[in-house]
Design a protein around this motif. Structure first.
Motif, mmCIF file in Angstrom:
data_model
loop_
_atom_site.group_PDB
_atom_site.id
_atom_site.type_symbol
_atom_site.label_atom_id
_atom_site.label_comp_id
_atom_site.label_asym_id
_atom_site.label_seq_id
_atom_site.Cartn_x
_atom_site.Cartn_y
_atom_site.Cartn_z
ATOM 1 N N ASP A 24 0.759 -1.034 -0.186
ATOM 2 C CA ASP A 24 0.367 -0.074 -0.287
ATOM 3 C C ASP A 24 1.196 1.397 -0.085
ATOM 4 N N HIS A 25 1.412 1.625 -1.724
ATOM 5 C CA HIS A 25 2.674 3.000 -1.281
ATOM 6 C C HIS A 25 1.650 3.965 -1.271
ATOM 7 N N ASP A 26 0.746 4.376 -1.429
ATOM 8 C CA ASP A 26 0.465 5.817 -0.988
ATOM 9 C C ASP A 26 -0.692 5.973 0.206
ATOM 10 N N ALA A 27 -0.399 4.504 1.450
ATOM 11 C CA ALA A 27 -1.110 4.354 2.659
ATOM 12 C C ALA A 27 -2.998 4.504 2.353
ATOM 13 N N GLU A 28 -3.712 3.960 1.705
ATOM 14 C CA GLU A 28 -4.296 4.363 1.768
ATOM 15 C C GLU A 28 -5.692 3.619 2.542
ATOM 16 N N GLU A 34 -3.435 0.084 10.768
ATOM 17 C CA GLU A 34 -3.097 0.606 12.939
ATOM 18 C C GLU A 34 -3.486 0.710 13.418
ATOM 19 N N LYS A 35 -4.748 0.723 13.505
ATOM 20 C CA LYS A 35 -5.895 0.344 14.294
ATOM 21 C C LYS A 35 -5.885 -2.014 14.572
ATOM 22 N N MET A 37 -3.226 -3.630 14.080
ATOM 23 C CA MET A 37 -2.507 -4.041 15.237
ATOM 24 C C MET A 37 -2.561 -3.188 15.835
ATOM 25 N N SER A 38 -2.860 -2.299 16.577
ATOM 26 C CA SER A 38 -3.136 -1.682 17.869
ATOM 27 C C SER A 38 -3.958 -3.195 18.706
ATOM 28 N N CYS A 39 -4.874 -3.251 18.233
ATOM 29 C CA CYS A 39 -6.132 -4.577 18.964
ATOM 30 C C CYS A 39 -5.130 -5.420 19.191
ATOM 31 N N LEU A 40 -4.497 -5.893 17.891
ATOM 32 C CA LEU A 40 -3.949 -7.581 18.258
ATOM 33 C C LEU A 40 -2.337 -7.246 19.502
ATOM 34 N N HIS A 41 -2.230 -6.256 19.106
ATOM 35 C CA HIS A 41 -1.099 -5.836 20.657
ATOM 36 C C HIS A 41 -1.620 -5.763 21.697
ATOM 37 N N SER A 42 -2.731 -4.923 21.873
ATOM 38 C CA SER A 42 -3.723 -5.276 23.320
ATOM 39 C C SER A 42 -4.271 -6.488 23.588
ATOM 40 N N ALA A 43 -4.518 -7.717 22.517
ATOM 41 C CA ALA A 43 -5.093 -8.300 22.777
ATOM 42 C C ALA A 43 -4.630 -9.456 23.010
ATOM 43 N N ASP A 52 -13.798 -8.260 13.129
ATOM 44 C CA ASP A 52 -14.184 -6.453 12.910
ATOM 45 C C ASP A 52 -13.110 -5.976 12.309
ATOM 46 N N LEU A 53 -12.597 -5.608 12.790
ATOM 47 C CA LEU A 53 -10.714 -4.661 12.724
ATOM 48 C C LEU A 53 -10.290 -5.309 11.170
ATOM 49 N N SER A 54 -9.879 -6.868 11.461
ATOM 50 C CA SER A 54 -9.602 -6.971 10.173
ATOM 51 C C SER A 54 -9.961 -6.703 8.666
ATOM 52 N N ARG A 55 -11.486 -7.247 8.928
ATOM 53 C CA ARG A 55 -12.670 -7.381 7.980
ATOM 54 C C ARG A 55 -12.550 -5.457 7.604
ATOM 55 N N ASP A 56 -12.594 -5.341 8.459
ATOM 56 C CA ASP A 56 -12.842 -3.658 7.679
ATOM 57 C C ASP A 56 -11.672 -2.891 6.709
ATOM 58 N N TYR A 57 -9.910 -3.817 7.347
ATOM 59 C CA TYR A 57 -9.001 -3.045 6.472
ATOM 60 C C TYR A 57 -9.478 -4.210 5.200
#
Length: 132
Positions: A24-28, A34-35, A37-43, A52-57
């Protein structure tokens, strides 16, 4: 000298095949990533808590042509594929001192540590049969 053939036809850009994820070169989709990955880190990397966040990604990647359009139900996001009643492994055995394989007391041999006598006898028998 050979001639170079350059096509004048327009090249069409197609979304990549399933299973291929270009960068994702344009960081779209970076905010979604990031949401997630932070969820994975906190869980503590328990992925089903961030479903749900992985589905959104993945949906963002499909919308921006970074992966082919795919039904999310086929990717494991249908209601019947939800993780229900999962329990985290508490490593109670390891805390009590359990070491895998330590309960096996007999000495084992590798295939190459076997008796060469058996191998020599079978080869001698087969060579004698071949001589007849």
């Amino acid at each position: 000298m050979s001639s170079m053939n350059f096509s004048t036809s327009k090249q069409y850009v197609r979304p990549p095949q399933r299973g291929i994820f270009p960068l994702d070169h344009d960081a779209e989709c970076k905010p979604f990533m990031e949401k997630y990955m932070s969820c994975l880190h906190s869980a503590n990397d328990v992925h089903h808590k961030c479903r749900d966040l992985s589905r959104d990604y993945l949906q963002c990647r499909m919308e921006h042509g970074l992966m082919s359009q795919e039904n999310l139900n086929h990717l494991g996001y249908s209601e019947d594929k939800q993780v229900i009643g999962a329990q985290e492994y508490d490593k109670a055995k390891e805390k009590a001192g359990f070491v895998a394989g330590k309960h096996i007391h007999k000495k084992t041999k590798w295939w190459f540590q076997g008796s060469t006598k058996d191998w020599v006898e079978t080869n001698d028998a087969s060579s004698q049969q071949g001589d007849k």
